[in-house]
Each structure stands twice: as structure tokens, then as C-alpha cells.
Design a protein around this motif. Structure first.
Motif, PDB file in Angstrom:
ATOM      1  N   ILE A 257       4.533  12.866 -10.945  1.00 18.15           N
ATOM      2  CA  ILE A 257       5.109  12.028  -9.889  1.00 18.15           C
ATOM      3  C   ILE A 257       6.615  11.919 -10.098  1.00 18.15           C
ATOM      4  CG2 ILE A 257       5.244   9.663  -9.009  1.00 18.15           C
ATOM      5  CD1 ILE A 257       2.211   9.458  -9.558  1.00 18.15           C
ATOM      6  N   ASP A 258       7.391  12.269  -9.073  1.00 13.94           N
ATOM      7  CA  ASP A 258       8.848  12.118  -9.147  1.00 13.94           C
ATOM      8  C   ASP A 258       9.354  11.580  -7.811  1.00 13.94           C
ATOM      9  OD1 ASP A 258       8.857  14.186  -7.340  1.00 13.94           O
ATOM     10  OD2 ASP A 258       9.437  15.709  -8.804  1.00 13.94           O
ATOM     11  N   LYS A 259      10.658  11.651  -7.560  1.00 15.01           N
ATOM     12  CA  LYS A 259      11.244  11.023  -6.370  1.00 15.01           C
ATOM     13  C   LYS A 259      10.639  11.547  -5.070  1.00 15.01           C
ATOM     14  CE  LYS A 259      15.621  12.015  -5.884  1.00 15.01           C
ATOM     15  NZ  LYS A 259      17.001  12.320  -6.305  1.00 15.01           N
ATOM     16  N   GLU A 260      10.079  12.752  -5.098  1.00 17.55           N
ATOM     17  CA  GLU A 260       9.426  13.302  -3.904  1.00 17.55           C
ATOM     18  C   GLU A 260       8.266  12.417  -3.437  1.00 17.55           C
ATOM     19  OE1 GLU A 260       8.853  17.369  -3.412  1.00 17.55           O
ATOM     20  OE2 GLU A 260      11.053  17.230  -3.331  1.00 17.55           O
TER      21      GLU A 260
ATOM     22  N   GLY B 152       0.794  -1.224   0.000  1.00 25.98           N
ATOM     23  CA  GLY B 152       0.000   0.000   0.000  1.00 25.98           C
ATOM     24  C   GLY B 152       0.821   1.266   0.000  1.00 25.98           C
ATOM     25  N   HIS B 153       2.137   1.145  -0.235  1.00 26.75           N
ATOM     26  CA  HIS B 153       2.981   2.333  -0.407  1.00 26.75           C
ATOM     27  C   HIS B 153       3.330   2.476  -1.883  1.00 26.75           C
ATOM     28  CE1 HIS B 153       3.732   3.260   3.894  1.00 26.75           C
ATOM     29  NE2 HIS B 153       3.417   1.977   4.025  1.00 26.75           N
ATOM     30  N   LEU B 154       3.788   3.668  -2.267  1.00 28.87           N
ATOM     31  CA  LEU B 154       4.151   3.933  -3.655  1.00 28.87           C
ATOM     32  C   LEU B 154       5.680   3.912  -3.785  1.00 28.87           C
ATOM     33  CD1 LEU B 154       2.609   4.706  -6.327  1.00 28.87           C
ATOM     34  CD2 LEU B 154       3.341   7.048  -5.880  1.00 28.87           C
ATOM     35  N   TYR B 155       6.179   3.010  -4.655  1.00 29.06           N
ATOM     36  CA  TYR B 155       7.627   2.928  -4.921  1.00 29.06           C
ATOM     37  C   TYR B 155       7.909   3.609  -6.267  1.00 29.06           C
ATOM     38  CZ  TYR B 155      12.026   0.800  -6.514  1.00 29.06           C
ATOM     39  OH  TYR B 155      13.291   0.593  -7.028  1.00 29.06           O
ATOM     40  N   VAL B 156       8.624   4.721  -6.207  1.00 27.90           N
ATOM     41  CA  VAL B 156       8.953   5.479  -7.419  1.00 27.90           C
ATOM     42  C   VAL B 156      10.456   5.392  -7.646  1.00 27.90           C
ATOM     43  CG1 VAL B 156       8.894   7.738  -8.546  1.00 27.90           C
ATOM     44  CG2 VAL B 156       7.071   7.092  -6.955  1.00 27.90           C
ATOM     45  N   TYR B 157      10.866   4.980  -8.843  1.00 31.13           N
ATOM     46  CA  TYR B 157      12.299   4.919  -9.132  1.00 31.13           C
ATOM     47  C   TYR B 157      12.623   5.710 -10.397  1.00 31.13           C
ATOM     48  CZ  TYR B 157      11.167   1.377 -12.648  1.00 31.13           C
ATOM     49  OH  TYR B 157      10.651   0.721 -13.728  1.00 31.13           O
ATOM     50  N   PHE B 158      13.886   6.106 -10.496  1.00 36.79           N
ATOM     51  CA  PHE B 158      14.403   6.910 -11.604  1.00 36.79           C
ATOM     52  C   PHE B 158      15.193   5.996 -12.531  1.00 36.79           C
ATOM     53  CE2 PHE B 158      17.734   9.934 -13.183  1.00 36.79           C
ATOM     54  CZ  PHE B 158      16.876  10.776 -13.872  1.00 36.79           C
TER      55      PHE B 158
ATOM     56  N   LYS C 177       5.320   7.634 -18.818  1.00 33.51           N
ATOM     57  CA  LYS C 177       4.315   8.629 -19.232  1.00 33.51           C
ATOM     58  C   LYS C 177       3.339   8.907 -18.097  1.00 33.51           C
ATOM     59  CE  LYS C 177       4.578   6.963 -23.996  1.00 33.51           C
ATOM     60  NZ  LYS C 177       3.816   6.287 -25.089  1.00 33.51           N
ATOM     61  N   ILE C 178       2.979   7.860 -17.349  1.00 33.74           N
ATOM     62  CA  ILE C 178       2.091   8.030 -16.196  1.00 33.74           C
ATOM     63  C   ILE C 178       2.700   9.013 -15.205  1.00 33.74           C
ATOM     64  CG2 ILE C 178       1.230   6.845 -14.130  1.00 33.74           C
ATOM     65  CD1 ILE C 178       0.816   4.352 -15.943  1.00 33.74           C
ATOM     66  N   CYS C 179       3.984   8.830 -14.907  1.00 33.08           N
ATOM     67  CA  CYS C 179       4.626   9.717 -13.929  1.00 33.08           C
ATOM     68  C   CYS C 179       4.742  11.145 -14.449  1.00 33.08           C
ATOM     69  CB  CYS C 179       5.993   9.160 -13.536  1.00 33.08           C
ATOM     70  SG  CYS C 179       5.846   7.720 -12.442  1.00 33.08           S
TER      71      CYS C 179
ATOM     72  N   TYR D  96      10.822   8.580 -14.527  1.00 30.55           N
ATOM     73  CA  TYR D  96      10.365   7.943 -13.293  1.00 30.55           C
ATOM     74  C   TYR D  96       9.286   6.912 -13.632  1.00 30.55           C
ATOM     75  CZ  TYR D  96      12.702  11.712 -10.835  1.00 30.55           C
ATOM     76  OH  TYR D  96      13.658  12.571 -10.353  1.00 30.55           O
ATOM     77  N   CYS D  97       9.245   5.837 -12.831  1.00 31.62           N
ATOM     78  CA  CYS D  97       8.172   4.850 -12.938  1.00 31.62           C
ATOM     79  C   CYS D  97       7.632   4.597 -11.531  1.00 31.62           C
ATOM     80  CB  CYS D  97       8.689   3.539 -13.524  1.00 31.62           C
ATOM     81  SG  CYS D  97       9.307   3.679 -15.212  1.00 31.62           S
TER      82      CYS D  97
END
Length: 203
Positions: free
Chosen positions: A147-150, A75-81, A140-142, A87-88
DNA sequence: ATCAAGATTACCT
DNA sequence: GGTAATCTTGATA
């Protein structure tokens, strides 16, 4: 479209088996809310990444500074570069410490199309092709949602980014295939998408 | 300290 | 169909 936050997916949804969550995310509504705007889109394509057995998962070799969020509770969001410019975003699944997630690969725009368009193309008058291309890929979604590393590590049970429940999709509408853009564990059939959607990343 | 790879996209022919 | 862009990460070729 009305955003009803009582429809927010509960923690238990994300604690299920990763393949189940990846499949069940199809048809659900991904939402980002700020003071001024609401962005919403229907999830039409996902992929599962399971650290213990999956050589292509970022978590395969254990916890690092980069993938730490993957090991949190579901239930957390994992965003990577990646690739120096994109970003995805992933939805973390299962219990704390397991290192599993579902990659959000494609969505159908529902609410806030002008802002999606501005974020992606810097304009709001789009060709038909551009409308299809707003959210049909993980990076494209990010871009479109800003949505970025923040946003790495955001709790999806919070008030800024969350996912709304929706009626389950018929099993006959779901296609399962091998995942896209990876070089290891290619053979695993862990990509799920809505067969009749125009907003899939690739055929 | 160094370096190859990367859960991609946009633009080219 | 093919490939340049662009830079962080993590394993150590």
C-alpha cells in the motif's frame, strides 16, 4: 481461508463514532485482492484520531492537500507518507467533513503469507521472529500489503481493498492505552489492542 | 523561501 | 537502552 465478500463491512459501520469504530475493528479481516492474489490479515491493534479535539491528528488544523481524504465520508482509506520513507494507512470514520480516522497499527497474517514475506524481507523462508514481525507496526502493514500513495482515498466498499466482518471480540480481551509515537495529546486513551495477541506493535 | 517535525523502523551497543 | 535513515508537508520558529 475462504474470502466471502458478502461479509464486507457496510458503510454504516464506518459512520459510527470514531472510538467505537477503532475498537470494533479489532478482530475484523483486512483484505487486499488483485487479479492473482489475495492478502488477508486480522486487525489486532488500532488508534483513533479525532480532528476537532486531538492535537496529534493530521486534521487538527483543518483540511489540507495532504489530509483531504480524512474529511471524506467514513469507509475510505487514508494513506500518508512519513519520515521520508514509510506509509501508514487509516480507516476514515464518521460523516463527510468531520476529519476523523482509525490508524491500522498491527495485524495477524492469515492469507498470502509468502507474499507478505516477500514484500517485507525479500524471501519466503522466515525465522520465528520474522513471522511475528510481518505486520506488527503501521508502516510494516503498508510494506507487506504493497500500500502506497496510489491507494490513498480508496473506497473500502470497493473490490480491491476492503474489510470483512467477523464475530465481535470480547470486551475482556481488549486493552485500552495511550497512543504510541506522538508528542501532543499523549494522554488520550485512544489505542486499542487484543491483549493476548502476539502481533501487537509494542507492549 | 526556508526549515523543523514527523501517527516509524532497523540496526547498533 | 539509543539513533540514523530520508524527504514531504505546512507553518513561518
Amino acid at each position: 481461508m475462504k474470502i466471502d465478500i458478502s461479509q464486507k463491512l457496510p458503510r454504516d459501520f464506518y459512520l459510527n463514532d470514531t472510538l467505537t469504530v477503532a475498537r470494533d475493528l479489532l478482530g475484523k479481516i483486512f483484505v487486499r485482492k488483485t487479479d492473482e492474489t489475495i492478502l488477508a490479515a486480522k486487525i489486532v491493534e488500532t488508534e483513533a484520531y479525532i480532528g476537532a479535539v486531538d492535537e496529534s491528528a493530521h486534521s487538527y488544523n483543518g483540511k489540507t492537500k495532504r489530509n483531504e481524504v480524512m474529511f471524506r465520508e467514513g469507509g475510505h482509506l487514508y494513506v500518508y507518507f512519513t519520515y521520508g520513507m514509510y506509509y501508514c494507512a487509516n480507516v476514515v470514520t464518521e460523516a463527510e467533513g468531520t476529519g476523523n480516522a482509525a490508524l491500522l497499527r498491527a495485524m495477524e497474517p492469515l492469507e498470502g503469507v509468502d507474499l507478505f514475506a516477500q514484500n517485507r524481507f525479500g524471501k519466503t523462508e522466515l525465522s520465528e521472529k520474522e513471522k511475528i514481525n510481518l505486520l506488527n507496526g503501521p508502516a510494516k502493514i503498508c510494506m507487506a500489503f504493497g500500500i502506497d500513495k496510489e491507494k490513498n482515498g480508496v473506497d473500502l466498499l470497493g473490490d480491491e481493498i476492503f474489510i470483512l466482518d467477523a464475530p465481535p471480540v470480547k470486551k475482556s480481551e481488549i486493552t485500552v492505552s495511550e497512543r504510541i509515537g506522538i508528542s501532543k495529546s499523549k494522554e488520550l486513551p485512544w489505542r486499542f489492542y487484543l491483549a493476548n495477541s502476539k502481533f501487537i506493535s509494542r507492549r
